[in-house]
Design an enzyme around this catalytic site. Structure first.
Site, PDB file in Angstrom:
ATOM      1  N   HIS A 144       8.790   6.822  40.162  1.00 47.05           N
ATOM      2  CA  HIS A 144       9.235   7.566  38.978  1.00 47.05           C
ATOM      3  C   HIS A 144       8.091   8.314  38.292  1.00 47.05           C
ATOM      4  O   HIS A 144       8.174   9.509  38.029  1.00 47.05           O
ATOM      5  CB  HIS A 144       9.865   6.625  37.946  1.00 47.05           C
ATOM      6  CG  HIS A 144      11.006   5.815  38.469  1.00 47.05           C
ATOM      7  ND1 HIS A 144      11.846   6.276  39.444  1.00 47.05           N
ATOM      8  CD2 HIS A 144      11.453   4.588  38.137  1.00 47.05           C
ATOM      9  CE1 HIS A 144      12.757   5.348  39.700  1.00 47.05           C
ATOM     10  NE2 HIS A 144      12.536   4.313  38.919  1.00 47.05           N
ATOM     11  N   GLU A 192       9.611  -0.664  29.014  1.00 51.54           N
ATOM     12  CA  GLU A 192      10.871  -1.408  28.980  1.00 51.54           C
ATOM     13  C   GLU A 192      10.720  -2.546  27.985  1.00 51.54           C
ATOM     14  O   GLU A 192       9.637  -3.131  27.870  1.00 51.54           O
ATOM     15  CB  GLU A 192      11.206  -1.950  30.372  1.00 51.54           C
ATOM     16  CG  GLU A 192      11.601  -0.853  31.337  1.00 51.54           C
ATOM     17  CD  GLU A 192      11.635  -1.300  32.785  1.00 51.54           C
ATOM     18  OE1 GLU A 192      12.518  -0.862  33.513  1.00 51.54           O
ATOM     19  OE2 GLU A 192      10.773  -2.102  33.188  1.00 51.54           O
ATOM     20  N   ASP A 244      15.534   8.649  44.133  1.00 49.69           N
ATOM     21  CA  ASP A 244      14.740   8.293  42.966  1.00 49.69           C
ATOM     22  C   ASP A 244      15.613   8.732  41.792  1.00 49.69           C
ATOM     23  O   ASP A 244      15.689   9.919  41.482  1.00 49.69           O
ATOM     24  CB  ASP A 244      13.412   9.053  42.973  1.00 49.69           C
ATOM     25  CG  ASP A 244      12.520   8.606  41.826  1.00 49.69           C
ATOM     26  OD1 ASP A 244      13.071   8.251  40.761  1.00 49.69           O
ATOM     27  OD2 ASP A 244      11.295   8.616  41.982  1.00 49.69           O
ATOM     28  N   HIS A 245      16.294   7.771  41.171  1.00 51.96           N
ATOM     29  CA  HIS A 245      17.358   8.177  40.246  1.00 51.96           C
ATOM     30  C   HIS A 245      16.807   8.922  39.029  1.00 51.96           C
ATOM     31  O   HIS A 245      17.553   9.599  38.333  1.00 51.96           O
ATOM     32  CB  HIS A 245      18.210   6.978  39.833  1.00 51.96           C
ATOM     33  CG  HIS A 245      17.514   6.027  38.920  1.00 51.96           C
ATOM     34  ND1 HIS A 245      16.813   4.963  39.377  1.00 51.96           N
ATOM     35  CD2 HIS A 245      17.391   6.012  37.581  1.00 51.96           C
ATOM     36  CE1 HIS A 245      16.284   4.315  38.361  1.00 51.96           C
ATOM     37  NE2 HIS A 245      16.623   4.927  37.250  1.00 51.96           N
TER      38      HIS A 245
END
Lengths: 518, 323
Positions: free
Chosen positions: A272, A248, A209-210
């Site tokens: 996230h 976004e 999970d970056h």
């Protein structure tokens, strides 16, 4: 004692004499290893993974023995692959591009051509891995990066097993890295987990999970658990509510194939946003090991309570045609590859409560969407108003709600909002912001999230990777909401470039609150 | 942009800074420490350049102290310059030209100019400082960074480092070794993990880095360590060679130059299994080293152990040819 036995004892109890605990200056250099990337020509690999590998090499953090094998469909030689990789690395690397570093690194780059259903390709891969082990001195440590759609995980895992690529000597490791989405509901996540665990051991699976690799997310833990200032007010006695936003300013682009049928909640809330929620809400872990950290995260996820009235406390929307700044953009239903009847949401908002002593009575509001006003991810702790204000303007105006905001991206930092007197003979109070800008106070070249995470995989250091139990619990939270939404037909339309559908504002107004404008 | 202040006072300099901030709507709170640099006029430009690069990752206020050798002995005239704007990295720079009288109490000279409630770091580029300035600021700084790289009398410098530095201080000769040390650690990680019989470090004479590396290995490995001097000029460290039970494992600097005529950052790795290939071991410039120290600012017991080891004592006693 015979000689081989003696060697055996030495190996089993060996620890590197040069590595002493008080030597905090030494870089964390990984074991020698080979990284195999499936889906190496994909967006993620060329824009993030390959540049991250180069940056690690440039920072001197890759081991002396390192090889990289790209697996893909194209008819490429090793040199074609290197040339192609170089162009993307040069474009996307964050440290300066040095020809000599690249040459030395690319020396260990190889390409294996094949498709996932072609067993012979995996036999060729196996042979190549063995050559690389020998040529690059990678000592049979292998990491497999599944930069591919989840539906291919099972096939690739089984092919790897069939080609005996998952067998390895006891003092070496095999690790597999998988990317979200980890399934599309609880059942599929468990199914996926079963597939991958049957081939690789549970402790060898690293779920990326970056977001957890981002400096500011780690800083959230540093801030909470190294400062005396925040802990006493970090509870429902002082915090009115928490808003977690991931907005976004772009649409789905060419990702219709992936996105349609998935939607905002599965795409980013399940992973996230719920991870950000756990880090914000959890108790102090006993240590920063993956076990202790995960234990506390699981405690939070298990204590999450869904709203009784899902119609009132969840909202979803679809962007409609409009203007994103100066650009005319089409609505979601007109995007290439999206069915005109699609019920996939591009915006999702929901209220969650956490039944722990710390958070009893403090709701967490989560929202995520595409084509919103701007690109921003933040966690905002909104504090209660002071009980008996001394000055009238606090009562009259909408001032006095202190806020502590963690800006995750962009412009990483922390904002603290509080009321202050407006200069003049009257006592007027106005909210002002105090700003800590991460990029200003610290390094400009903080490592990219993928650099950190890839290095952690090589080191076998797992605190920043969600466990399968965390993934399952996250689905348990989201599944009932998805089921409810499935019965509700079309999501509400919202104009591109705005802050989402009307129902999301209503969600907050039900509680006499409003969304922050990030 | 540069503001020159001749025959000025520290009070005026501080006022000038405050008004500059107000004019430009800036805040000083983003700066995380004050960096004091003491250097000669001819080293000033280069040192500021290095510090500015380092300051892009560690925004700071830089105060450069430049002794004015031409000023009359009794002079107390203070000249200063303030550099600000985009050409000075992520901080601001104050240069103080100090005549003879003032050099003996630089602490009180800089105190009015320090950022509030943030640590102070001092750095002497290239040579080991004069005793009076090294000592005078000991109590207020978090770390004193020295660099004996250009010192011609290494014996005395080494003696000074051993005797005068506190556990928080560091010399960049040690920082230059970080990548080398990292590479050696991962070299020993390579199986089979058999006992080491001996180790040979080859490097330049007069290089404290070489001495410290050998000393560190001696302190941690408990096998005989040999020191050999390189005959041709080049890198601080030329090679490190371990004799393990199964053969030789070594890393040695390549003397290849790239197209820009700069020595490449590659080293040759040799292992008993006939492995022989190039791996990357980046060179470290001063800005990198400075940046590393600025992000640490805490005591490094490993360095002090290496600096004060029996090995170094022996080298000091063994006559001048070793230094």
């Amino acid at each position: 004692m015979t000689k081989p036995e003696q060697e055996e004892t030495i190996t089993s109890t060996w620890s590197n004499p040069l590595r002493v605990p008080c030597d905090l200056r030494l870089p964390r250099i990984a074991d020698p290893c080979t990284l195999v990337i499936f889906g190496v020509t994909g967006d993620l690999a060329r824009k993030k993974l390959l540049p991250a590998i180069y940056d690690l090499a440039n920072r001197g953090l890759l081991p002396p023995g390192f090889g990289l094998i790209g697996f893909g469909r194209r008819e490429w030689s090793d040199d074609d692959f290197k040339q192609w990789a170089q162009s993307y690395i040069q474009e996307h690397c964050r440290t300066p591009f040095h020809q000599s570093t690249w040459e030395q690194l690319s020396h260990g780059f190889y390409f294996v051509q094949g498709t996932f259903d072609d067993f012979n390709a995996f036999v060729r891969l196996k042979q190549r891995v063995l050559t690389v082990d020998h040529e690059c001195g990678t000592y049979s440590n292998h990491a497999f990066y599944m930069s591919i759609p989840p539906r291919a995980f099972s096939l690739v895992s089984h092919q790897l097993a069939a080609a005996e690529l998952t067998k390895h000597p006891s003092d070496t490791w095999q690790r597999v890295i998988i990317e979200k989405p980890f399934g599309h509901d609880l059942a599929s996540a468990q199914e996926l987990d079963k597939t991958v665990t049957s081939v690789f051991g549970a402790e060898s699976i690293f779920r990326i999970d970056h977001y957890l690799g981002k400096e500011t997310v780690q800083n959230l833990l540093a801030l909470r658990f190294t400062n005396m200032l925040f802990e006493p007010i970090w509870n429902s006695h002082y915090v009115d509510h928490v808003q977690i936003t991931m907005a976004e300013d772009f649409g789905i682009g060419s990702r219709a194939g992936y996105y349609d049928g998935v939607g905002a909640a599965r795409d980013v809330i399940q992973n996230h946003l719920l991870q950000l929620l756990t880090l914000t809400a959890m108790e102090k872990p006993a240590s920063f090991t993956s076990q202790d950290l995960s234990k506390e995260k699981i405690n939070v996820l298990s204590a999450v309570r869904l709203p009784q009235d899902l119609a009132r406390y969840t909202a979803r929307g679809q962007y409609s045609a409009g203007w994103q700044g100066q650009e005319a953009v089409c609505g979601y239903l007109n995007e290439d590859g999206v069915s005109p009847e699609s019920t996939t949401e591009t915006y999702a908002a929901l209220r969650l409560d956490i039944d722990t002593p710390r958070w009893n009575g403090t709701p967490f509001y989560l929202r995520a969407g595409k084509r919103l006003g701007k690109r921003v991810t933040e966690i905002a702790m909104i504090f209660k108003q002071i009980p008996q204000p001394l000055f009238d303007s606090v009562v009259e105006g909408n001032v006095g709600h202190n806020a502590l905001v963690f800006r995750i991206q962009p412009n990483e930092g922390i904002t603290l909002r509080f009321g202050s007197k407006v200069p003049g003979s009257r006592i007027d109070i106005r909210d002002v912001n105090m700003d800590f800008n991460y990029g200003q106070a610290f390094t400009e070249d903080s490592p990219e999230a993928y650099e950190r995470l890839i290095l952690d995989v090589f080191l076998g250091d797992a605190p920043l990777f969600p466990t399968s139990q965390e993934v399952d619990l996250s689905w348990k939270i989201l599944d009932p909401i998805e089921q409810f939404w499935a019965s509700q037909g079309q999501p509400e339309q919202y104009r591109s470039g705005t802050w989402g559908p009307h129902s999301a504002d209503m969600l907050m107004m039900n509680d006499n609150r409003a969304w922050r404008m990030p | 942009m540069i503001i020159k202040l001749e025959n000025t006072t520290t009070h005026d300099i501080a006022m000038q800074l405050t008004s500059l901030y107000e004019e430009r709507g800036e805040v000083t709170t983003g700066r995380v420490f004050t960096l004091l640099i003491e250097c000669s006029e001819q080293d000033l430009e280069q040192s500021l350049h290095e510090a500015n690069i380092a300051s892009s990752s560690h925004p700071c206020r830089i105060i450069a102290l430049v002794p004015d050798m031409n000023a009359p002995e009794q002079s107390t005239q203070l000249d200063a310059e303030i550099h600000y704007g985009t050409d000075v990295g992520a901080g601001d720079v104050i240069i103080l030209h100090i005549p003879g009288q003032l050099i003996h109490h630089i602490d009180t000279l800089v105190i009015p100019l320090l950022l509030a409630d943030t640590p102070i770091v001092s750095w002497w580029p290239g040579i080991f400082p004069d005793k009076s300035s090294y000592d005078s600021i000991e109590r207020m700084v978090a770390t004193r960074i020295t660099d004996v790289e250009r010192t011609t009398d290494l014996r005395t410098a080494l003696y000074d480092l051993q005797k005068k530095s506190s556990p928080r201080d560091v010399d960049l000769s040690w920082t230059r070794l970080t990548f080398w040390r990292g590479a050696l650690v991962s070299l020993l990680d390579l199986p089979p993990h058999l006992p080491l019989k001996e180790c040979t470090v080859t490097g330049q004479k007069q290089s404290l880095s070489t001495l410290l590396l050998a000393s560190w290995l001696q302190e941690t490995l408990h096998c005989p360590i040999h020191l050999k001097w390189e005959t041709v000029p080049g890198h601080h460290i030329s090679s490190v060679r371990f004799l393990r039970e199964d053969g030789v494992i070594s890393l040695s600097r390549e003397t290849n130059k790239n197209s820009d005529n700069v020595l490449t950052d590659q080293v040759r790795l040799r292992l008993p299994n006939n492995t022989n290939r190039l791996v990357s071991l980046p060179h470290r410039n001063i800005a990198d080293c400075l940046s590393e120290e600025l992000s640490r600012m805490k005591a490094d017991p490993v360095y002090h152990k290496a600096l004060n080891s029996y090995f170094i004592q022996q080298v000091l006693q063994q006559g001048t040819d070793l230094l």
